[in-house]
Design a protein around this motif. Sequence first.
Motif, PDB file in Angstrom:
ATOM      1  N   LEU A   1      64.710  24.730  35.084  1.00 12.99           N
ATOM      2  CA  LEU A   1      63.437  24.057  35.368  1.00 12.99           C
ATOM      3  C   LEU A   1      63.743  22.742  36.075  1.00 12.99           C
ATOM      4  O   LEU A   1      64.361  21.848  35.500  1.00 12.99           O
ATOM      5  N   TYR A   2      63.302  22.622  37.332  1.00 12.10           N
ATOM      6  CA  TYR A   2      63.576  21.433  38.151  1.00 12.10           C
ATOM      7  C   TYR A   2      62.315  20.583  38.226  1.00 12.10           C
ATOM      8  O   TYR A   2      61.270  21.036  38.694  1.00 12.10           O
ATOM      9  N   LEU A   3      62.419  19.345  37.739  1.00 15.28           N
ATOM     10  CA  LEU A   3      61.318  18.386  37.764  1.00 15.28           C
ATOM     11  C   LEU A   3      61.648  17.271  38.752  1.00 15.28           C
ATOM     12  O   LEU A   3      62.748  16.725  38.719  1.00 15.28           O
ATOM     13  N   ASN A   4      60.687  16.921  39.590  1.00 16.04           N
ATOM     14  CA  ASN A   4      60.929  15.847  40.556  1.00 16.04           C
ATOM     15  C   ASN A   4      59.600  15.171  40.886  1.00 16.04           C
ATOM     16  O   ASN A   4      58.791  15.712  41.634  1.00 16.04           O
ATOM     17  N   GLY A   5      59.387  13.988  40.303  1.00 13.21           N
ATOM     18  CA  GLY A   5      58.161  13.245  40.559  1.00 13.21           C
ATOM     19  C   GLY A   5      57.634  12.593  39.304  1.00 13.21           C
ATOM     20  O   GLY A   5      58.306  12.550  38.267  1.00 13.21           O
ATOM     21  N   PRO A   6      56.409  12.066  39.358  1.00 17.00           N
ATOM     22  CA  PRO A   6      55.791  11.446  38.182  1.00 17.00           C
ATOM     23  C   PRO A   6      55.310  12.510  37.205  1.00 17.00           C
ATOM     24  O   PRO A   6      55.126  13.677  37.565  1.00 17.00           O
ATOM     25  N   ILE A   7      55.080  12.107  35.963  1.00 20.19           N
ATOM     26  CA  ILE A   7      54.629  13.007  34.898  1.00 20.19           C
ATOM     27  C   ILE A   7      53.453  12.341  34.197  1.00 20.19           C
ATOM     28  O   ILE A   7      53.433  11.116  34.031  1.00 20.19           O
ATOM     29  N   ALA A   8      52.495  13.142  33.780  1.00 19.73           N
ATOM     30  CA  ALA A   8      51.365  12.635  33.009  1.00 19.73           C
ATOM     31  C   ALA A   8      51.321  13.327  31.659  1.00 19.73           C
ATOM     32  O   ALA A   8      51.662  14.510  31.551  1.00 19.73           O
ATOM     33  N   ALA A   9      50.906  12.597  30.640  1.00 17.70           N
ATOM     34  CA  ALA A   9      50.659  13.175  29.323  1.00 17.70           C
ATOM     35  C   ALA A   9      49.228  12.834  28.928  1.00 17.70           C
ATOM     36  O   ALA A   9      48.872  11.659  28.854  1.00 17.70           O
ATOM     37  N   ASP A  10      48.424  13.847  28.718  1.00 20.03           N
ATOM     38  CA  ASP A  10      47.038  13.660  28.264  1.00 20.03           C
ATOM     39  C   ASP A  10      47.006  14.046  26.794  1.00 20.03           C
ATOM     40  O   ASP A  10      46.916  15.232  26.450  1.00 20.03           O
ATOM     41  N   ILE A  11      47.086  13.053  25.918  1.00 22.99           N
ATOM     42  CA  ILE A  11      47.249  13.295  24.494  1.00 22.99           C
ATOM     43  C   ILE A  11      45.979  12.906  23.737  1.00 22.99           C
ATOM     44  O   ILE A  11      45.533  11.751  23.819  1.00 22.99           O
ATOM     45  N   TRP A  12      45.428  13.859  23.009  1.00 24.52           N
ATOM     46  CA  TRP A  12      44.282  13.590  22.142  1.00 24.52           C
ATOM     47  C   TRP A  12      44.780  13.086  20.796  1.00 24.52           C
ATOM     48  O   TRP A  12      45.644  13.710  20.170  1.00 24.52           O
ATOM     49  N   VAL A  13      44.242  11.957  20.367  1.00 22.53           N
ATOM     50  CA  VAL A  13      44.662  11.375  19.090  1.00 22.53           C
ATOM     51  C   VAL A  13      43.452  10.824  18.350  1.00 22.53           C
ATOM     52  O   VAL A  13      42.381  10.611  18.930  1.00 22.53           O
TER      53      VAL A  13
ATOM     54  N   LYS B   1      37.616   3.531  17.661  1.00 22.11           N
ATOM     55  CA  LYS B   1      36.828   3.731  16.448  1.00 22.11           C
ATOM     56  C   LYS B   1      37.621   4.561  15.454  1.00 22.11           C
ATOM     57  O   LYS B   1      38.169   5.608  15.810  1.00 22.11           O
ATOM     58  N   SER B   2      37.674   4.097  14.241  1.00 18.49           N
ATOM     59  CA  SER B   2      38.445   4.762  13.198  1.00 18.49           C
ATOM     60  C   SER B   2      38.009   6.212  13.035  1.00 18.49           C
ATOM     61  O   SER B   2      36.823   6.509  12.880  1.00 18.49           O
ATOM     62  N   GLY B   3      38.985   7.121  13.127  1.00 20.22           N
ATOM     63  CA  GLY B   3      38.738   8.532  12.906  1.00 20.22           C
ATOM     64  C   GLY B   3      38.156   9.285  14.079  1.00 20.22           C
ATOM     65  O   GLY B   3      37.959  10.502  14.003  1.00 20.22           O
ATOM     66  N   GLU B   4      37.876   8.621  15.170  1.00 22.45           N
ATOM     67  CA  GLU B   4      37.253   9.280  16.320  1.00 22.45           C
ATOM     68  C   GLU B   4      38.315   9.749  17.314  1.00 22.45           C
ATOM     69  O   GLU B   4      39.229   9.007  17.676  1.00 22.45           O
ATOM     70  N   ALA B   5      38.190  10.997  17.769  1.00 24.59           N
ATOM     71  CA  ALA B   5      39.150  11.543  18.723  1.00 24.59           C
ATOM     72  C   ALA B   5      39.018  10.847  20.071  1.00 24.59           C
ATOM     73  O   ALA B   5      37.903  10.583  20.540  1.00 24.59           O
ATOM     74  N   MET B   6      40.130  10.548  20.693  1.00 27.43           N
ATOM     75  CA  MET B   6      40.128   9.921  22.019  1.00 27.43           C
ATOM     76  C   MET B   6      41.298  10.461  22.821  1.00 27.43           C
ATOM     77  O   MET B   6      42.362  10.788  22.283  1.00 27.43           O
ATOM     78  N   LEU B   7      41.103  10.564  24.111  1.00 24.81           N
ATOM     79  CA  LEU B   7      42.128  11.068  25.011  1.00 24.81           C
ATOM     80  C   LEU B   7      42.887   9.898  25.618  1.00 24.81           C
ATOM     81  O   LEU B   7      42.289   9.023  26.246  1.00 24.81           O
TER      82      LEU B   7
ATOM     83  N   THR C   1      47.104  10.634  14.370  1.00 19.94           N
ATOM     84  CA  THR C   1      46.998  12.090  14.357  1.00 19.94           C
ATOM     85  C   THR C   1      46.977  12.622  15.780  1.00 19.94           C
ATOM     86  O   THR C   1      46.146  12.203  16.599  1.00 19.94           O
ATOM     87  N   ILE C   2      47.901  13.521  16.086  1.00 26.04           N
ATOM     88  CA  ILE C   2      47.989  14.142  17.409  1.00 26.04           C
ATOM     89  C   ILE C   2      47.253  15.470  17.336  1.00 26.04           C
ATOM     90  O   ILE C   2      47.643  16.381  16.591  1.00 26.04           O
ATOM     91  N   LEU C   3      46.180  15.596  18.089  1.00 27.27           N
ATOM     92  CA  LEU C   3      45.321  16.775  18.039  1.00 27.27           C
ATOM     93  C   LEU C   3      45.788  17.825  19.042  1.00 27.27           C
ATOM     94  O   LEU C   3      46.183  17.496  20.170  1.00 27.27           O
ATOM     95  N   SER C   4      45.727  19.066  18.631  1.00 25.79           N
ATOM     96  CA  SER C   4      46.165  20.173  19.486  1.00 25.79           C
ATOM     97  C   SER C   4      45.302  21.393  19.182  1.00 25.79           C
ATOM     98  O   SER C   4      45.752  22.343  18.521  1.00 25.79           O
ATOM     99  N   ASP C   5      44.068  21.380  19.644  1.00 22.22           N
ATOM    100  CA  ASP C   5      43.188  22.530  19.441  1.00 22.22           C
ATOM    101  C   ASP C   5      42.365  22.750  20.701  1.00 22.22           C
ATOM    102  O   ASP C   5      42.487  22.005  21.679  1.00 22.22           O
ATOM    103  N   ALA C   6      41.542  23.766  20.676  1.00 28.46           N
ATOM    104  CA  ALA C   6      40.799  24.140  21.880  1.00 28.46           C
ATOM    105  C   ALA C   6      39.894  23.023  22.377  1.00 28.46           C
ATOM    106  O   ALA C   6      39.696  22.856  23.586  1.00 28.46           O
ATOM    107  N   GLU C   7      39.341  22.265  21.448  1.00 27.72           N
ATOM    108  CA  GLU C   7      38.457  21.165  21.827  1.00 27.72           C
ATOM    109  C   GLU C   7      39.237  19.937  22.272  1.00 27.72           C
ATOM    110  O   GLU C   7      38.733  19.113  23.041  1.00 27.72           O
ATOM    111  N   HIS C   8      40.476  19.813  21.829  1.00 29.52           N
ATOM    112  CA  HIS C   8      41.325  18.660  22.143  1.00 29.52           C
ATOM    113  C   HIS C   8      42.680  19.158  22.640  1.00 29.52           C
ATOM    114  O   HIS C   8      43.688  19.048  21.944  1.00 29.52           O
ATOM    115  N   PRO C   9      42.725  19.705  23.868  1.00 26.63           N
ATOM    116  CA  PRO C   9      43.953  20.327  24.372  1.00 26.63           C
ATOM    117  C   PRO C   9      44.950  19.301  24.938  1.00 26.63           C
ATOM    118  O   PRO C   9      45.005  19.052  26.149  1.00 26.63           O
TER     119      PRO C   9
END
Length: 654
Positions: free
Chosen positions: A502-514, A580-586, A632-640
């Motif tokens: 696997l060859y990677l070349n360039g910038p990378i993004a992470a879209d993490i729901w927490v 906000k405490s407990g609220e999911a955010m990307l 909390t790192i979310l990993s579900d259909a609503e928070h991919p």
Amino acid sequence: MLRKPLLPLSFALLTLFLAACSGSDSPVVGASPTPTSPSESSPASIQTLGTRGTPTQAKAVMPGAASQAWFNYERAEDFPNTVTLPTQFITMPDGVQLAATVTLPADASGTAASTRLPTILIQTSYNKTVGAYQTAIGGADPFMVKRGYATVVVDVRGTGNSQGVWDAFGEKEQADYAKVVDWVVAQPWANGKVGVYGVSYLGITAILTAAKNHPAVKAAFPIVPIGDGYRDIVFTGGQVNPTFIPLWMGLVTGLGAIPFDALQANPVQGFQTLVEHLINGVTAFQAPTIVKAVTGDAQTAYDSDFWKTRSPLEQAANIKVPTFVVGGLHDLFQRSEPLWFEQLKNQTNTRLLIGPWTHIESAGLPSDGLPRDGVPAMKTIELMWFDQYLKGLPVGVDKIPNVTQYVKGYEKYATTSNWPHPQMKAQALYLRGNKGLTAEKPAAAEGSNVVLQTPVFGLCSLSSSQWSAGAAKLVPLPCFTEDTYNAYEGAAFRTPVLTEDLYLNGPIAADIWVSTASLDASLSVRVSDYDPATGKSVAITNGLLTASHRAVDDSRSRFVNGLRIQPWHPFTQATVQPVKSGEAMLLPVEIFPTSAMIAKGHQLQIVVSSSNLPQGLPPLVTLLKGAAGALTILSDAEHPSRVVLPVVPRSALQ
């Protein structure tokens, strides 16, 4: 240029490191659940990254590089000796005097050449007197001088033997650059052609001088220059760098405070300059700037005109002279070095070389490893560039590949015609509840992962090496190259064992729901190469973001085949978003660009944790809001949650 060990410098850097460790008007959007571009219908499209003053644009295609290849270049010395003239002082319009040292080629008896010569200009904050012994921080290189180049080294205002107040690339310092060039071309030994050169601070002054468009400046050779002062290092992800910034300001203050030459030439004036430097360090810039950063001062802790002035990429459109940019995969300014090529390639002859270096390794400490894989020694490349553009010799630098990058995992240099790589496409991989990393999106019922919120993670990591400018790496601890230990601090997500490279070349993004129970949070995302046979992982690159700074300006972000692969965060006070405490955010995390190959039989690993102390620490008020708790790192259909990777065909390395 540094071609010999810098043991005194390495000791100073290590000492300082140990001591340090005891506004945009464009539309800004929040973190979108589906960060895709309106141009998604064009699957091959690659956009540029914008700046404060320029929105993203379609990427221009560079000419093909099939006939381009590195070649060695040799030229005998024109002179057997060098001679250094006594310190001279250049008076600026406001009366401040800048100290300059001139080194000229000379015959065997030490008599200076009588012919007019092209000039290499170096402007340093690290004291030209010290640079006379350590060329990487400001000294004439005999290799170049003996080949017919005059060299002028100038202490920027407020440092070394120069008068005035140092303010790190402030408006007054930048205005001085053109006046210094005026002085150079008026000298009897100068032929009116100037090349700007330097490493680190010296490379930044070089590229900023090129932006002045002075007619005498014909070429630039900046090594590891900054692009965006705020985003590259000082406030990466909205967090102040607690490792390099104290080290660097200590280095400038320590090396630049004593005006050795001025004291010798005029003791009274020299003593006045010494007192001025010491007082200014405490009251004018160094100490006040650090205090403002830590306490969250609006003009310092947020992006502002202060940082725009100190972000040379904002002036890239003014640079019209041929420019050779040198960067490092683990350099302090890793983010911006390829961006320089991207900004300049359509307006002047530009080349990019990125090695496997930290900051001080780029200067040759202990070695830059060149020549290698056909790439010549650095001093040879410098000679080629200046011989072509200052002396007018038919060197043929147009035959040099446009882009040369070291590829981690492949462990060789590879060349291509453009950056980003012309064959690069964005590919999304999703973080799964079972800590897998797959192209398939998570299902509705998949679980989440929890990591502790604490601001001390990452102490023994590649980050400690990188953000100490490479000084920490002089202590041979495995954790300065491995990511194995950091996987314990966070949640490690891995692909299945790769069946092909696997060859990677360039910038990378992470879209993490927490989500978090705290009032703010930090998110660190590390990319590494995991070997399941040994259980060890090799660090590749990483990103950092404060949750309240999650707003993204998509008009300045980079999209590749419809996927946002490099988010552009405003980092202004006006765009801060509540947590906000407990609220999911990307949280869209910008991960700095890299070039790496994950070999088949290995796994790509993404480690998500709540901090990376060597790289960043939130200002005090923000830190207190999220210093403890759980993330909390979310990993579900609503928070991919996902990473977006710059994938290039493995065949491109053949």
